[in-house]
Structure formats: C-alpha cells, structure tokens
Design a protein around this motif. Structure first.
Motif, PDB file in Angstrom:
ATOM      1  N   THR A   1       4.894   4.725 -10.337  1.00  0.00           N
ATOM      2  CA  THR A   1       4.177   3.689  -9.614  1.00  0.00           C
ATOM      3  C   THR A   1       3.048   4.370  -8.860  1.00  0.00           C
ATOM      4  OG1 THR A   1       6.161   2.346  -9.376  1.00  0.00           O
ATOM      5  CG2 THR A   1       4.350   1.855  -7.888  1.00  0.00           C
ATOM      6  N   ARG A   2       1.857   3.828  -8.985  1.00  0.00           N
ATOM      7  CA  ARG A   2       0.705   4.412  -8.299  1.00  0.00           C
ATOM      8  C   ARG A   2      -0.060   3.308  -7.597  1.00  0.00           C
ATOM      9  NH1 ARG A   2      -4.010   3.514 -11.236  1.00  0.00           N
ATOM     10  NH2 ARG A   2      -3.635   2.873 -13.389  1.00  0.00           N
ATOM     11  N   SER A   3      -0.840   3.717  -6.617  1.00  0.00           N
ATOM     12  CA  SER A   3      -1.668   2.754  -5.900  1.00  0.00           C
ATOM     13  C   SER A   3      -3.134   3.051  -6.185  1.00  0.00           C
ATOM     14  CB  SER A   3      -1.392   2.820  -4.401  1.00  0.00           C
ATOM     15  OG  SER A   3      -1.732   4.092  -3.897  1.00  0.00           O
ATOM     16  N   PHE A   4      -3.949   2.025  -6.064  1.00  0.00           N
ATOM     17  CA  PHE A   4      -5.389   2.177  -6.244  1.00  0.00           C
ATOM     18  C   PHE A   4      -6.078   1.092  -5.429  1.00  0.00           C
ATOM     19  CE2 PHE A   4      -3.870  -0.682  -9.484  1.00  0.00           C
ATOM     20  CZ  PHE A   4      -4.839  -1.665  -9.564  1.00  0.00           C
ATOM     21  N   GLU A   5      -7.358   1.261  -5.222  1.00  0.00           N
ATOM     22  CA  GLU A   5      -8.145   0.277  -4.480  1.00  0.00           C
ATOM     23  C   GLU A   5      -9.000  -0.494  -5.474  1.00  0.00           C
ATOM     24  OE1 GLU A   5     -11.554   0.909  -1.347  1.00  0.00           O
ATOM     25  OE2 GLU A   5      -9.612   1.541  -0.499  1.00  0.00           O
ATOM     26  N   ASP A   6      -8.897  -1.846  -5.450  1.00  0.00           N
ATOM     27  CA  ASP A   6      -9.701  -2.641  -6.377  1.00  0.00           C
ATOM     28  C   ASP A   6     -11.152  -2.726  -5.876  1.00  0.00           C
ATOM     29  OD1 ASP A   6      -9.835  -4.617  -4.419  1.00  0.00           O
ATOM     30  OD2 ASP A   6      -8.587  -6.060  -5.507  1.00  0.00           O
ATOM     31  N   LYS A   7     -11.991  -3.414  -6.634  1.00  0.00           N
ATOM     32  CA  LYS A   7     -13.420  -3.459  -6.292  1.00  0.00           C
ATOM     33  C   LYS A   7     -13.698  -4.204  -4.993  1.00  0.00           C
ATOM     34  CE  LYS A   7     -13.730  -6.683 -10.097  1.00  0.00           C
ATOM     35  NZ  LYS A   7     -14.330  -6.907 -11.381  1.00  0.00           N
ATOM     36  N   ASN A   8     -12.713  -4.957  -4.504  1.00  0.00           N
ATOM     37  CA  ASN A   8     -12.870  -5.659  -3.225  1.00  0.00           C
ATOM     38  C   ASN A   8     -12.283  -4.864  -2.061  1.00  0.00           C
ATOM     39  OD1 ASN A   8     -14.064  -7.898  -4.527  1.00  0.00           O
ATOM     40  ND2 ASN A   8     -12.041  -8.702  -5.032  1.00  0.00           N
ATOM     41  N   GLY A   9     -11.827  -3.634  -2.350  1.00  0.00           N
ATOM     42  CA  GLY A   9     -11.269  -2.791  -1.298  1.00  0.00           C
ATOM     43  C   GLY A   9      -9.820  -3.075  -0.947  1.00  0.00           C
ATOM     44  N   VAL A  10      -9.139  -3.855  -1.776  1.00  0.00           N
ATOM     45  CA  VAL A  10      -7.738  -4.206  -1.536  1.00  0.00           C
ATOM     46  C   VAL A  10      -6.841  -3.193  -2.240  1.00  0.00           C
ATOM     47  CG1 VAL A  10      -5.971  -5.992  -1.859  1.00  0.00           C
ATOM     48  CG2 VAL A  10      -8.336  -6.650  -1.358  1.00  0.00           C
ATOM     49  N   ASN A  11      -5.830  -2.673  -1.526  1.00  0.00           N
ATOM     50  CA  ASN A  11      -4.879  -1.742  -2.136  1.00  0.00           C
ATOM     51  C   ASN A  11      -3.965  -2.501  -3.083  1.00  0.00           C
ATOM     52  OD1 ASN A  11      -5.721   0.653  -1.020  1.00  0.00           O
ATOM     53  ND2 ASN A  11      -4.386   0.490   0.755  1.00  0.00           N
TER      54      ASN A  11
END
Length: 127
Positions: free
Chosen positions: A82-92
């Motif tokens: 499981t990994r986290s990333f930030e979408d283009k709107n800055g939401v984790n």
C-alpha cells in the motif's frame, strides 16, 4: 518473528499491460488482474470477481510486456503493498497493489496459436 507477505493469484488480465520507464530508465509495468470465484447465496450460484492492481518492475516488467495480453490467464506470486501519493488537487490518496515477483502463463497451446500467427505475419522476410 517477522510476518509473511505473500500473494498468489490465478486470473485473467483485464487489459493489455502498460509499460513505462521512470527515472534512470527503470521499467515498470502495470495492469488489472481479475480473479473469480463462485459463491452460493440464497441457494443460487453467483460468480464474484475481484480486481487486483498488478505492478512489475525492471527485467520482469520488460519480459512480461512481450508475452502478456488482455484476457491471458496467468499464475503469479508477489507481495501486497500500500502506498500513498498526492493527486493533482493536492489530496493524499492511497492505493493497494500487488508487486509481482514471478508469473507463469497458463492455458492450452491453442490459446497461443493466434499470437504465433500474428508474429509470423509481422516478422520481416529475409531474402
């Protein structure tokens, strides 16, 4: 004692794999894999499908890209990540993937005959 993170799946590719190259020319391949099982609910048999996000790295990714296609049945082993990333709107956001360590094509020889015919037609003719 440490834990065990081992995933074994047998399923069909949901689409053709997507091969990309990251920094330092590192190959990464991704595709959805469908696994199905039949359950009995209220006396009726129902097929239940689960979709898994598969990721392959480096040499395994490049080898898989040459042989895997939508609809192919494969056996694969790997680990759940499981990994986290930030979408283009800055939401984790979070995503869970299966990082493949090995795979084996399954099926009858006739399943691959069509691919062999296509490859023969595309191969250049030497004179």
């Amino acid at each position: 004692m440490s834990g065990i993170n081992k995933v074994i799946l047998v399923g069909h590719l949901g689409k053709d794999p997507d091969l990309r190259y990251l920094q330092n020319n590192v190959a990464v391949l991704s595709f959805p894999l469908a696994t199905s099982e039949t359950i009995v609910k209220n006396g009726e048999k129902i097929e239940q499908t689960e979709w898994h996000n598969i990721v392959m790295w480096r040499g395994l990714a490049e080898a898989a890209e040459k042989t895997l296609k939508k609809g192919r049945l494969i056996y694969m082993e790997g680990k759940c990540r499981t990994r986290s990333f930030e979408d283009k709107n800055g939401v984790n956001k979070y995503t869970t993937e299966i990082v493949a360590e090995s795979f084996t094509l399954l099926g009858r020889p006739s399943d691959f005959e069509q691919d062999m015919l296509i490859e023969k037609k595309q191969a250049p003719v030497e004179e």
